[in-house]
Design a protein around this motif. Structure first.
Motif, short mmCIF file in Angstrom:
data_model
loop_
_atom_site.label_atom_id
_atom_site.label_comp_id
_atom_site.label_asym_id
_atom_site.label_seq_id
_atom_site.Cartn_x
_atom_site.Cartn_y
_atom_site.Cartn_z
N ASP A 1 79.68 34.24 11.87
CA ASP A 1 78.65 35.22 11.55
C ASP A 1 79.20 36.50 10.95
OD1 ASP A 1 79.75 35.66 14.00
OD2 ASP A 1 77.90 35.56 15.14
N LEU B 1 88.15 32.31 1.89
CA LEU B 1 87.47 31.13 2.41
C LEU B 1 88.45 29.98 2.64
CD1 LEU B 1 84.52 30.26 3.13
CD2 LEU B 1 84.70 28.83 1.11
N ASN B 2 89.54 29.98 1.88
CA ASN B 2 90.50 28.89 2.08
C ASN B 2 91.20 29.00 3.43
OD1 ASN B 2 90.65 27.05 -0.44
ND2 ASN B 2 90.31 29.11 -1.22
N GLY C 1 75.72 31.67 12.11
CA GLY C 1 76.03 32.10 10.74
C GLY C 1 76.00 30.94 9.77
N ALA D 1 86.56 32.00 9.95
CA ALA D 1 86.17 32.69 8.72
C ALA D 1 86.17 34.21 8.94
CB ALA D 1 84.84 32.14 8.23
N GLU D 2 85.21 34.92 8.31
CA GLU D 2 85.29 36.39 8.36
C GLU D 2 85.05 36.94 9.76
OE1 GLU D 2 83.59 38.63 5.12
OE2 GLU D 2 85.25 37.93 3.89
N ALA E 1 92.53 33.95 -3.92
CA ALA E 1 91.54 33.00 -3.37
C ALA E 1 91.86 32.59 -1.94
CB ALA E 1 91.45 31.76 -4.27
N ALA F 1 86.99 29.93 -5.23
CA ALA F 1 88.00 29.01 -5.74
C ALA F 1 88.51 28.22 -4.55
CB ALA F 1 89.11 29.81 -6.40
N ARG G 1 79.30 36.02 -6.24
CA ARG G 1 80.73 35.70 -6.17
C ARG G 1 80.91 34.22 -6.45
NH1 ARG G 1 82.01 37.56 -0.22
NH2 ARG G 1 80.03 36.51 0.05
N ALA H 1 81.00 29.61 4.98
CA ALA H 1 81.85 29.05 6.04
C ALA H 1 81.00 28.28 7.07
CB ALA H 1 82.64 30.16 6.73
N THR I 1 71.48 34.49 16.40
CA THR I 1 71.90 34.43 17.80
C THR I 1 71.74 35.85 18.37
OG1 THR I 1 74.15 34.76 16.98
CG2 THR I 1 73.54 32.52 17.58
N ASP J 1 70.89 31.28 11.05
CA ASP J 1 71.23 32.48 10.27
C ASP J 1 69.95 33.28 10.04
OD1 ASP J 1 71.86 34.33 8.13
OD2 ASP J 1 73.67 33.13 7.84
N PRO J 2 69.95 34.58 10.37
CA PRO J 2 68.72 35.36 10.17
C PRO J 2 68.34 35.50 8.70
CG PRO J 2 70.54 36.76 10.97
CD PRO J 2 71.01 35.35 11.02
C1 LIG Z 1 84.26 39.72 -4.25
C2 LIG Z 1 84.78 38.62 -3.40
C3 LIG Z 1 85.29 37.44 -3.98
C4 LIG Z 1 85.80 36.41 -3.18
N1 LIG Z 1 86.34 35.30 -3.77
C5 LIG Z 1 86.90 34.31 -2.99
C6 LIG Z 1 87.51 33.14 -3.56
O1 LIG Z 1 87.58 32.96 -4.78
N2 LIG Z 1 88.05 32.20 -2.73
C7 LIG Z 1 88.01 32.36 -1.37
O2 LIG Z 1 88.53 31.49 -0.64
N3 LIG Z 1 87.41 33.43 -0.80
C8 LIG Z 1 86.87 34.40 -1.59
N4 LIG Z 1 86.28 35.51 -1.02
C9 LIG Z 1 86.12 35.53 0.41
C10 LIG Z 1 84.91 34.68 0.77
O3 LIG Z 1 83.81 34.99 -0.02
C11 LIG Z 1 84.59 34.90 2.21
O4 LIG Z 1 85.70 34.54 2.98
C12 LIG Z 1 83.44 34.05 2.63
O5 LIG Z 1 82.32 34.14 1.79
C13 LIG Z 1 83.05 34.56 3.98
O6 LIG Z 1 82.21 33.71 4.47
P1 LIG Z 1 81.62 33.85 5.94
O7 LIG Z 1 80.69 32.70 5.97
O8 LIG Z 1 82.69 33.98 6.95
O9 LIG Z 1 80.86 35.26 6.01
P2 LIG Z 1 79.47 35.72 5.41
O10 LIG Z 1 79.29 35.21 4.03
O11 LIG Z 1 79.41 37.18 5.64
O12 LIG Z 1 78.40 34.96 6.31
C14 LIG Z 1 78.09 35.38 7.59
C15 LIG Z 1 76.67 34.96 7.87
O13 LIG Z 1 76.38 35.27 9.24
C16 LIG Z 1 75.05 35.66 9.29
N5 LIG Z 1 74.76 36.37 10.55
C17 LIG Z 1 74.89 37.70 10.83
N6 LIG Z 1 74.44 37.95 12.08
C18 LIG Z 1 74.05 36.75 12.61
C19 LIG Z 1 73.51 36.35 13.86
N7 LIG Z 1 73.24 37.23 14.85
N8 LIG Z 1 73.22 35.04 14.06
C20 LIG Z 1 73.49 34.12 13.10
N9 LIG Z 1 73.99 34.45 11.88
C21 LIG Z 1 74.26 35.75 11.65
C22 LIG Z 1 74.82 36.49 8.05
O14 LIG Z 1 73.44 36.56 7.71
C23 LIG Z 1 75.64 35.70 7.03
O15 LIG Z 1 74.87 34.78 6.30
C24 LIG Z 1 85.79 36.55 -1.77
C25 LIG Z 1 85.27 37.72 -1.19
C26 LIG Z 1 84.78 38.75 -1.98
C27 LIG Z 1 84.26 40.01 -1.33
#
Ligand SMILES: Cc1cc2nc3c(=O)[nH]c(=O)nc-3n(C[C@H](O)[C@H](O)[C@H](O)COP(=O)(O)OP(=O)(O)OC[C@H]3O[C@@H](n4cnc5c(N)ncnc54)[C@H](O)[C@@H]3O)c2cc1C
Length: 398
Positions: free
Chosen positions: A169, A310-311, A11, A296-297, A307, A53, A50, A15, A140, A34-35
């Motif tokens: 991911d 991501l924090n 991913g 992360a997520e 916020a 912060a 988005r 994050a 992956t 990342d695909p």
């Molecule tokens: C509207 C909104 C506003 C936000 N504002 C804030 C903020 O101000 N401050 C804050 O701290 N957080 C904020 N968040 C939360 C924050 O955006 C998320 O926590 C963060 O972007 C999540 O990141 P991530 O990398 O875990 O997930 P994602 O961004 O979902 O990334 C996951 C990645 O994994 C990839 N993936 C999927 N399958 C595979 C695979 N098989 N192999 C490899 N990669 C794969 C996907 O393509 C994707 O790029 C907000 C969320 C939302 C919805």
């Protein structure tokens, strides 16, 4: 093709990219896949509109990763968090309370940056690190682990042997599923509209959260856009309402957004597309499996309030990095993974439940309960010790 590295990151969202830069800057060899190809310009149709912060504790991690010097020139500081209750008969502010970072620190609460720009700067940093290898267009596909290593198959047929798989991911994390880790999910029937605006009055580094019903309407400072003051907006509402708002033409949407913003920054004008995000809470039953850590997520999802999303993820990353640096030979082994789970489990549980409560309070439709919410905000604010404690908890320093 068989390859080896210390850490395979599944991913490359914000994050995963932060994790790749951080671990590589600390000397670990990293492959991040990342695909999806990252979109690094604001007006591209696939751009993530988005903003993030970054709260105070994130700064030192970003410095260690060599990211802060790249990000700082584009960051808007968040000095004051203003909470407005507009839950009366008319959509207008009836309780306005300001939390000022000077009460607890010399620094602002945090710094806000657009996600598309974060991707651009993070990729540039990863490019400059010899031991980091980012592969867009590759995912992956399977995970096989033994006590001493993990073997991951990628969608281009490559096989990677590593000491630790870091699942970044996303909420449907394929690596989490491959490790057989379950999640508990709460749906709210809510979505968030994310977009940016320009406005008449300067934001003066104040982030404003307006509560009425359906969820918060949040304005977060951005640097000026085309010479005008600008903010990122996250507008949470019931799914049916957000779908309706997303389908409105620009003029009709601007009218509704200006009613909902209660005019706090004067007239708002749309300065980007609108993007829609489904809102859930989710927590993985465990943060680890054999040779794999979730962060992360992939590990936790919260509604975008305070916020925290991501924090929390950066707190995961800080914990993993400290453990890896304390004992590099134990990277990915059971003792390290147990220590990670133990260190993060309670904080994640507390924050996921706390934000769930705040979100439910913000969604309230019934007037008497909205009145109770306004009274609660007043009561919490009027006690200086409680106010300071809430601010410190929000930052994650307590
Ligand atoms: C509207 C909104 C506003 C936000 N504002 C804030 C903020 O101000 N401050 C804050 O701290 N957080 C904020 N968040 C939360 C924050 O955006 C998320 O926590 C963060 O972007 C999540 O990141 P991530 O990398 O875990 O997930 P994602 O961004 O979902 O990334 C996951 C990645 O994994 C990839 N993936 C999927 N399958 C595979 C695979 N098989 N192999 C490899 N990669 C794969 C996907 O393509 C994707 O790029 C907000 C969320 C939302 C919805």
């Amino acid at each position: 093709m068989n390859e080896t590295c210390d850490i395979l990151i599944s991913g490359g969202g914000i994050a995963g990219l932060t994790a790749a830069a951080t671990f590589a800057a600390s000397g670990f060899s990293v492959i991040c896949v990342d695909p999806a190809a990252p979109v690094t310009t604001r007006d591209d149709t696939g751009a993530d509109l988005r903003s993030t912060a970054f709260l105070q504790p994130a700064k030192s991690l970003l410095e260690d990763a060599g990211l802060w010097t790249r990000l700082a020139p584009h960051a808007a500081p968040l000095q004051i968090m203003r909470i407005i209750d507009a839950g009366g008969e008319l959509p207008e502010p009836r309780v306005v309370r300001e939390f000022n970072a000077t009460e607890i620190s010399e620094l602002p609460f945090g710094w806000n940056l657009p996600n598309w720009l974060l991707r651009r700067e993070m990729l540039a940093r990863i490019d400059a690190l010899a031991n980091a290898d980012f592969r867009p267009g590759v995912g992956t596909t399977s995970l096989f682990t033994r006590t001493g290593e993990a073997r991951v198959t990628l969608s281009d047929g490559a096989r990677v042997r590593c000491k630790l798989v870091l699942a970044c991911d996303g909420r449907n994390s394929p690596m989490r599923q491959a490790a057989g880790i379950n999640v508990r999910t709460t749906g709210y029937g809510q979505k968030a509209l994310a977009f940016s605006v320009t406005h008449d009055h300067p934001h003066e580094n104040v982030s404003t959260e307006i509560h009425r019903s359906g969820g918060p309407f949040t304005l977060v400072p951005l640097p000026d856009h085309d010479g005008r003051p600008s903010s990122a907006i996250v507008w949470m509402e019931t799914g049916a309402n957000t779908d309706r708002l997303a389908a409105l033409d620009e003029a009709a949407f601007e009218t509704e957004m200006n009613i909902r913003s209660c005019g706090v920054l004067g007239g708002l004008r749309l300065a980007s597309r609108r993007s829609l995000w489904p809102i859930i809470s989710q927590r993985a039953d465990r943060l680890t499996g054999e040779r794999i850590a979730l962060m992360a997520e992939a590990a936790h999802v919260v509604p975008p309030i305070g916020a925290q999303g991501l924090n929390m993820s950066l707190a995961d990353l800080r914990t993993l990095l400290d453990l890896a640096l304390d004992s590099p030979d134990s990277l990915g082994d059971q003792s390290m993974l147990d220590a990670y789970d133990k260190a993060r489990h309670n904080d994640i549980k507390l924050r996921v439940s706390g934000i769930d409560l705040l979100n439910r309070a913000s969604m309230i439709e019934a007037r008497p309960l909205r009145d109770l919410r306004a009274t609660g905000l007043n009561a919490l604010y009027s006690l200086p010790q409680v106010r300071r404690m809430l601010m410190q908890m929000g930052l994650g320093v307590r």
